[in-house]
Scaffold this motif. Structure first.
Motif, short mmCIF file in Angstrom:
data_model
loop_
_atom_site.label_atom_id
_atom_site.label_comp_id
_atom_site.label_asym_id
_atom_site.label_seq_id
_atom_site.Cartn_x
_atom_site.Cartn_y
_atom_site.Cartn_z
N GLY A 279 11.47 -24.58 -22.79
CA GLY A 279 12.84 -24.14 -22.49
C GLY A 279 13.11 -22.81 -23.14
O GLY A 279 12.44 -22.40 -24.10
N TYR A 280 14.11 -22.10 -22.62
CA TYR A 280 14.49 -20.80 -23.16
C TYR A 280 15.30 -20.99 -24.44
O TYR A 280 16.36 -21.60 -24.42
CB TYR A 280 15.30 -20.01 -22.13
CG TYR A 280 14.51 -19.63 -20.90
CD1 TYR A 280 13.70 -18.50 -20.90
CD2 TYR A 280 14.57 -20.41 -19.74
CE1 TYR A 280 12.97 -18.14 -19.78
CE2 TYR A 280 13.84 -20.05 -18.61
CZ TYR A 280 13.04 -18.92 -18.64
OH TYR A 280 12.32 -18.57 -17.52
N THR A 281 14.81 -20.44 -25.53
CA THR A 281 15.40 -20.70 -26.83
C THR A 281 16.50 -19.70 -27.18
O THR A 281 16.50 -18.57 -26.71
CB THR A 281 14.32 -20.64 -27.93
OG1 THR A 281 13.70 -19.34 -27.89
CG2 THR A 281 13.26 -21.71 -27.70
N SER A 282 17.43 -20.15 -28.05
CA SER A 282 18.50 -19.25 -28.48
C SER A 282 18.72 -19.27 -29.99
O SER A 282 19.04 -18.23 -30.57
CB SER A 282 19.82 -19.59 -27.78
OG SER A 282 20.23 -20.91 -28.10
N ASP B 171 21.60 -25.91 -23.45
CA ASP B 171 22.29 -27.19 -23.34
C ASP B 171 21.49 -28.34 -23.92
O ASP B 171 21.75 -29.51 -23.65
CB ASP B 171 22.63 -27.49 -21.87
CG ASP B 171 21.40 -27.53 -20.98
OD1 ASP B 171 20.27 -27.43 -21.51
OD2 ASP B 171 21.57 -27.66 -19.76
N THR B 172 20.49 -28.01 -24.73
CA THR B 172 19.61 -29.03 -25.30
C THR B 172 19.28 -28.70 -26.75
O THR B 172 19.04 -27.53 -27.08
CB THR B 172 18.31 -29.14 -24.48
OG1 THR B 172 18.63 -29.47 -23.13
CG2 THR B 172 17.38 -30.20 -25.06
N PHE B 173 19.26 -29.74 -27.59
CA PHE B 173 18.75 -29.62 -28.95
C PHE B 173 17.40 -30.33 -29.03
O PHE B 173 17.26 -31.44 -28.50
CB PHE B 173 19.69 -30.27 -29.97
CG PHE B 173 20.92 -29.47 -30.28
CD1 PHE B 173 20.84 -28.27 -30.96
CD2 PHE B 173 22.18 -29.95 -29.92
CE1 PHE B 173 21.98 -27.54 -31.26
CE2 PHE B 173 23.32 -29.22 -30.21
CZ PHE B 173 23.22 -28.02 -30.89
N ILE C 286 23.04 -32.11 -24.10
CA ILE C 286 24.46 -32.22 -24.44
C ILE C 286 25.32 -31.87 -23.24
O ILE C 286 24.87 -31.23 -22.28
CB ILE C 286 24.83 -31.31 -25.64
CG1 ILE C 286 24.62 -29.83 -25.26
CG2 ILE C 286 24.03 -31.68 -26.87
CD1 ILE C 286 25.18 -28.88 -26.28
N ASN C 287 26.57 -32.29 -23.29
CA ASN C 287 27.54 -31.94 -22.26
C ASN C 287 28.27 -30.67 -22.69
O ASN C 287 29.26 -30.72 -23.41
CB ASN C 287 28.54 -33.08 -22.05
CG ASN C 287 27.90 -34.31 -21.47
OD1 ASN C 287 27.03 -34.21 -20.61
ND2 ASN C 287 28.29 -35.48 -21.95
N GLY C 288 27.74 -29.53 -22.31
CA GLY C 288 28.33 -28.26 -22.72
C GLY C 288 27.25 -27.24 -22.97
O GLY C 288 26.08 -27.44 -22.64
N ILE C 289 27.64 -26.13 -23.57
CA ILE C 289 26.72 -25.04 -23.87
C ILE C 289 26.77 -24.75 -25.37
O ILE C 289 27.85 -24.63 -25.95
CB ILE C 289 27.10 -23.76 -23.09
CG1 ILE C 289 27.10 -24.05 -21.58
CG2 ILE C 289 26.15 -22.62 -23.41
CD1 ILE C 289 27.60 -22.89 -20.75
N VAL C 290 25.61 -24.65 -26.00
CA VAL C 290 25.53 -24.31 -27.41
C VAL C 290 25.80 -22.82 -27.57
O VAL C 290 25.04 -21.99 -27.06
CB VAL C 290 24.16 -24.67 -28.00
CG1 VAL C 290 24.12 -24.31 -29.48
CG2 VAL C 290 23.84 -26.14 -27.79
#
Length: 349
Positions: free
Chosen positions: A285-288, A312-314, A330-334
């Motif tokens: 996944g694309y990391t941030s 949207d994932t941890f 998760i339901n949302g954006i980090v």
């Protein structure tokens, strides 16, 4: 949850006991009492010094918690407010003890026609009492500036005490590497500063603070996040949120090129520092963002997503076995997260 209106856009936050210091877009720092959620003091920094300060960038608190240092990266567009300076404050009262106007001794690297980009561009700060150094990344010069901490907190900065260290892999001061993230490390009792570039060519360098020189460098992609160091493993870890800076016309423009790997820096031994490449571990996944989670054994918490513009994932990563041990959608954006005990900048800064 309790909301507190600070009357301006908040950026960096640093914790000292039950007080949070928050930098604000209107050239101020707010001190907030976390026990009651109330503003204790508002420090209007542009009214504290002459010429007025412009735009606090980073804020770091010294290990002894007696001083804070604030960097001011750019001049004001109107010309009356000045950045390219560091201000030192005593704690907990946050009273000014030093105003350090940094040398603008590479005018060829300033951007003609841009009133804001007329100096070295100080950003990320680190205080190392052990090596008696104050280090700061210099965005527009593509370097790290180092001065004596004992002199800096007394407001003294001389040309003889001001050392510029290029973060370009060719070691030239050419203003294109854009050091954007940095992490202090202690390896075998020595103090280091690991710096990652956002310039188009990327690259990371390790600076020995006492010796004031680069002792290690490797190719890395532009836009790595501030690495997290795990002393028990002798390794540092980062992800690539991909912020890339480029000189273009009369300004510096930013692009975003996220990647999908964990980057591992091996500092276990002198031999590893001499020969080991930076290892990449695919994460799917694309990391941030990345933080070192509390606990023993250590765990890395990483935000990523299948869409490069949406985290949207941890994932929880075990650095000892180099495996993903948990993944949570998760339901949302980090947007931003972190360990409050760790001072580091995020991709949103």
């Amino acid at each position: 949850a309790q909301a507190l209106d600070l009357k301006s856009i908040a950026d960096e936050i640093r914790l000292l006991g039950h007080t949070a210091y928050v930098t604000l877009a209107d050239d101020a720092v707010a001190a907030i009492d976390l026990t009651n959620g109330q503003t204790v003091r508002m420090h209007q920094l542009d009214e504290t010094v002459d010429p007025p300060a412009n735009g606090p960038e980073d804020l770091t608190i010294g290990p002894a918690q007696k001083f804070a240092v604030v960097s001011f990266q750019k001049d004001g567009g109107g010309g009356s407010k000045r950045g390219n300076r560091l201000m030192v404050f005593s704690l907990p009262e946050f009273s000014l003890t030093a105003d350090l106007l940094l040398p603008r001794n590479h005018p060829n690297l300033h951007i003609e026609g841009n009133a804001k980009q007329q100096g070295p561009g100080p950003e990320v700060l680190h205080i190392s009492p052990e090596s008696n150094t104050l280090a700061v990344t210099l965005d527009l010069y593509g370097a790290v500036g180092i001065m004596s901490w004992n002199q800096a907190k007394q407001g003294r900065l001389s040309q003889d005490d001001w050392t510029l260290i290029s973060t370009s892999l060719n070691k030239k001061i050419q203003g294109t590497s854009f050091p954007d993230r940095a992490t202090p490390l202690v390896i075998d009792g020595r103090q280091y500063f690991l710096v990652c570039n956002a310039g188009k060519l990327g690259g990371s360098v390790l600076i020995d603070l006492a010796e004031r020189k680069t002792v290690w460098q490797r190719p890395t992609p532009p836009g790595l996040e501030a690495p997290v160091f795990v002393p028990s493993l002798g390794r540092a870890y980062s992800v690539c949120s991909g912020k890339t800076k480029i000189r273009k016309g009369d300004d510096v423009v930013k692009e975003l090129h996220r990647q999908q790997s964990l980057f591992v820096f091996d500092f276990r031994t002198a031999e590893a520092m001499r020969s080991a490449a930076v290892k990449e571990i695919p994460l799917g996944g694309y990391t941030s963002q990345i933080v070192l989670a509390d606990g023993n054994p250590p765990r890395l918490l990483i935000a990523l997503g299948h869409d490069a513009k949406r985290s949207d994932t941890f994932i929880t990563f075990d650095p000892s076995t180099e495996t993903i041990i948990d993944r949570l959608r998760i339901n949302g954006i980090v947007e931003r997260f972190g360990n409050p005990t760790v001072t580091q900048r995020t991709s949103e800064s």
